[in-house]
Scaffold this motif. Structure first.
Motif, PDB file in Angstrom:
ATOM      1  N   VAL A  45       2.951  34.315  28.709  1.00 10.53           N
ATOM      2  CA  VAL A  45       4.900  34.343  28.225  1.00 10.53           C
ATOM      3  C   VAL A  45       5.860  33.265  27.870  1.00 10.53           C
ATOM      4  O   VAL A  45       5.762  32.067  28.087  1.00 10.53           O
ATOM      5  N   HIS A  46       7.166  33.552  28.190  1.00 10.43           N
ATOM      6  CA  HIS A  46       8.295  32.588  27.373  1.00 10.43           C
ATOM      7  C   HIS A  46       8.772  32.502  29.036  1.00 10.43           C
ATOM      8  O   HIS A  46       9.175  33.006  29.811  1.00 10.43           O
ATOM      9  N   GLY A  47       9.142  31.470  29.346  1.00 10.42           N
ATOM     10  CA  GLY A  47       9.254  31.187  30.475  1.00 10.42           C
ATOM     11  C   GLY A  47      11.377  31.074  29.886  1.00 10.42           C
ATOM     12  O   GLY A  47      11.705  31.632  31.415  1.00 10.42           O
ATOM     13  N   GLY A  48      12.215  31.263  29.011  1.00 11.03           N
ATOM     14  CA  GLY A  48      13.286  31.494  29.044  1.00 11.03           C
ATOM     15  C   GLY A  48      13.918  32.250  28.800  1.00 11.03           C
ATOM     16  O   GLY A  48      14.432  33.369  28.465  1.00 11.03           O
ATOM     17  N   VAL A  67       2.897  18.126  31.277  1.00  6.30           N
ATOM     18  CA  VAL A  67       2.991  17.908  33.049  1.00  6.30           C
ATOM     19  C   VAL A  67       2.394  17.323  33.767  1.00  6.30           C
ATOM     20  O   VAL A  67       2.391  16.377  34.728  1.00  6.30           O
ATOM     21  N   GLU A  68       1.550  15.963  33.293  1.00  4.10           N
ATOM     22  CA  GLU A  68       0.822  14.984  33.091  1.00  4.10           C
ATOM     23  C   GLU A  68       1.897  14.214  33.702  1.00  4.10           C
ATOM     24  O   GLU A  68       1.482  12.685  34.463  1.00  4.10           O
ATOM     25  N   GLU A  69       2.646  13.568  31.892  1.00  2.00           N
ATOM     26  CA  GLU A  69       3.701  13.164  32.031  1.00  2.00           C
ATOM     27  C   GLU A  69       4.797  13.525  32.975  1.00  2.00           C
ATOM     28  O   GLU A  69       5.987  12.259  33.721  1.00  2.00           O
ATOM     29  N   LEU A  70       4.736  14.452  33.230  1.00  2.00           N
ATOM     30  CA  LEU A  70       6.350  14.325  33.954  1.00  2.00           C
ATOM     31  C   LEU A  70       5.544  13.954  35.947  1.00  2.00           C
ATOM     32  O   LEU A  70       6.508  13.782  36.108  1.00  2.00           O
ATOM     33  N   GLU A  86       3.269  23.708  38.788  1.00  2.00           N
ATOM     34  CA  GLU A  86       4.378  23.301  37.331  1.00  2.00           C
ATOM     35  C   GLU A  86       2.856  23.671  36.652  1.00  2.00           C
ATOM     36  O   GLU A  86       2.889  24.313  35.188  1.00  2.00           O
ATOM     37  N   LEU A  87       1.507  23.229  36.608  1.00  2.00           N
ATOM     38  CA  LEU A  87       0.446  23.411  36.465  1.00  2.00           C
ATOM     39  C   LEU A  87      -0.233  25.025  35.227  1.00  2.00           C
ATOM     40  O   LEU A  87       0.098  25.565  34.789  1.00  2.00           O
TER      41      LEU A  87
END
Length: 165
Positions: A45-48, A67-70, A86-87
């Motif tokens: 799916v697209h988030g926006g 996600v790891e970086e965030l 988030e994952l």
């Protein structure tokens, strides 16, 4: 694969008698390049936007690494960050589908239902992934570039007049 695969271009696909769509040739090549030669298209799916997304394995790894970086940045700044959530949001909706050498693939039913895709899609390369739109939805999306909306509108008009597939 360390270098980003970038998808560009656009194309229409009308479902065949078995309900399969055809991934455009250049996008197919990019997906295979992104996935060590494998013929798996990852759909999500697209988030926006009200459209599906498609990509190869390297983009899936990019999403995980992002996600790891965030998470690292949040810990360093002392901010709360729900890495698991988030994952789930980024990777939990991914559905792999295989395509044949002609690019034919069956759209995952959950993705079709989510975006009311029936017999036609518009592939739209936008960088790290491909947007996959129900054509009517794209035309009704005012934030899309007018050039693209007009192209899709013309195709829909030709199809309604019996000139398109």
């Amino acid at each position: 694969m360390s270098e980003a695969i970038l998808y560009t271009g656009n194309a229409f696909s009308v479902a065949d008698g078995k309900g399969r769509f055809v991934l455009p040739l250049e996008m197919r090549r990019q997906v295979k390049l992104s996935s060590s030669g494998e013929t798996t298209l990852y759909l999500s799916v697209h988030g926006g936007n009200p459209c599906a997304t498609g990509f190869g394995e390297s983009h899936m790894r990019f999403l995980f690494n992002e996600v790891e970086e965030l998470d690292r940045e949040a810990r360093a700044a002392g901010r709360d960050y729900n890495k698991d959530l988030e994952l789930e949001r980024r990777l939990g909706t991914i559905e792999p589908v295989n395509f044949d050498e002609g690019g034919r693939f069956a759209m995952h039913p959950d993705i079709k239902d989510e975006y009311h895709i029936t017999d036609a899609v518009f592939f739209y390369g936008v960088g790290r992934y491909i947007q996959i739109w129900k054509p009517e939805t794209l035309v009704d999306s005012p934030d899309r570039p007018e050039l693209i909306r007009n192209k899709v509108r013309r195709w829909l008009d030709q199809r309604a007049a019996g000139g398109g597939k």
